[in-house]
Design a protein around this motif. Structure first.
Motif, short mmCIF file in Angstrom:
data_model
loop_
_atom_site.label_atom_id
_atom_site.label_comp_id
_atom_site.label_asym_id
_atom_site.label_seq_id
_atom_site.Cartn_x
_atom_site.Cartn_y
_atom_site.Cartn_z
N GLN A 1 0.83 -1.21 0.00
CA GLN A 1 0.00 0.00 0.00
C GLN A 1 0.87 1.26 0.00
O GLN A 1 0.57 2.23 -0.68
N TYR B 1 0.53 4.11 -2.77
CA TYR B 1 0.05 5.45 -2.45
C TYR B 1 1.14 6.51 -2.52
O TYR B 1 0.88 7.67 -2.74
N ARG C 1 -3.29 11.11 -4.66
CA ARG C 1 -3.54 10.50 -3.37
C ARG C 1 -4.36 11.45 -2.50
O ARG C 1 -4.06 12.64 -2.41
N TYR D 1 -5.93 6.04 2.99
CA TYR D 1 -5.67 6.73 1.72
C TYR D 1 -6.45 6.09 0.59
O TYR D 1 -6.80 4.92 0.65
N GLU D 2 -6.70 6.87 -0.41
CA GLU D 2 -7.16 6.31 -1.67
C GLU D 2 -6.66 7.19 -2.81
O GLU D 2 -6.25 8.33 -2.60
N MET D 3 -6.68 6.62 -4.00
CA MET D 3 -6.25 7.36 -5.17
C MET D 3 -7.49 7.86 -5.88
O MET D 3 -8.44 7.12 -6.10
N SER E 1 -5.80 0.62 -2.92
CA SER E 1 -4.56 -0.04 -3.36
C SER E 1 -4.84 -1.35 -4.10
O SER E 1 -4.24 -1.63 -5.14
#
Ligand SMILES: [Zn+2]
Length: 104
Positions: free
Chosen positions: A38, A42, A58, A86-88, A99
């Motif tokens: 991850q 990220y 991110r 987190y996320e994209m 991820s």
């Protein structure tokens, strides 16, 4: 070992950031749990949207966990605790990716 080094540096930076926040009584404690994979996804790799091929950014999401005492490396502080994930995100079409979804 050469490939592990950037990851170790990032982990160290996250710990130091947590320590500084605690020291200066900023009273926010972030709990961040990332696997190495991850962390790579990220922070280190570039990803592109599967719908429109736009570069993903991110974004951090903080979930409030309530106030309490937390201990970071033997320093106890009373703090507001957050769990950070987190996320994209694609700013073009609004899709978000975790991820696990990035490498399918
Ligand atoms: Zn997109």
């Amino acid at each position: 070992m050469g490939e592990l080094l950037p990851i170790l540096i990032l982990v160290a930076i996250i710990i130091i950031a947590g320590l500084l926040l605690a020291r200066f009584g900023n009273s926010r404690h972030y709990e961040i749990e990332l696997t190495f994979k991850q962390l790579m996804d990220y922070y280190l790799k570039k990803h592109y949207c599967k719908s429109c091929n736009n570069r993903l950014k991110r974004i951090a999401k903080d979930e409030y966990k309530g106030e309490g005492w937390s201990s970071i490396m033997n320093t106890s502080t009373h703090a507001k605790k957050y769990k950070r994930t987190y996320e994209m995100h694609c700013s073009n079409c609004g899709r978000s990716y975790q991820s696990e979804q990035l490498n399918q």
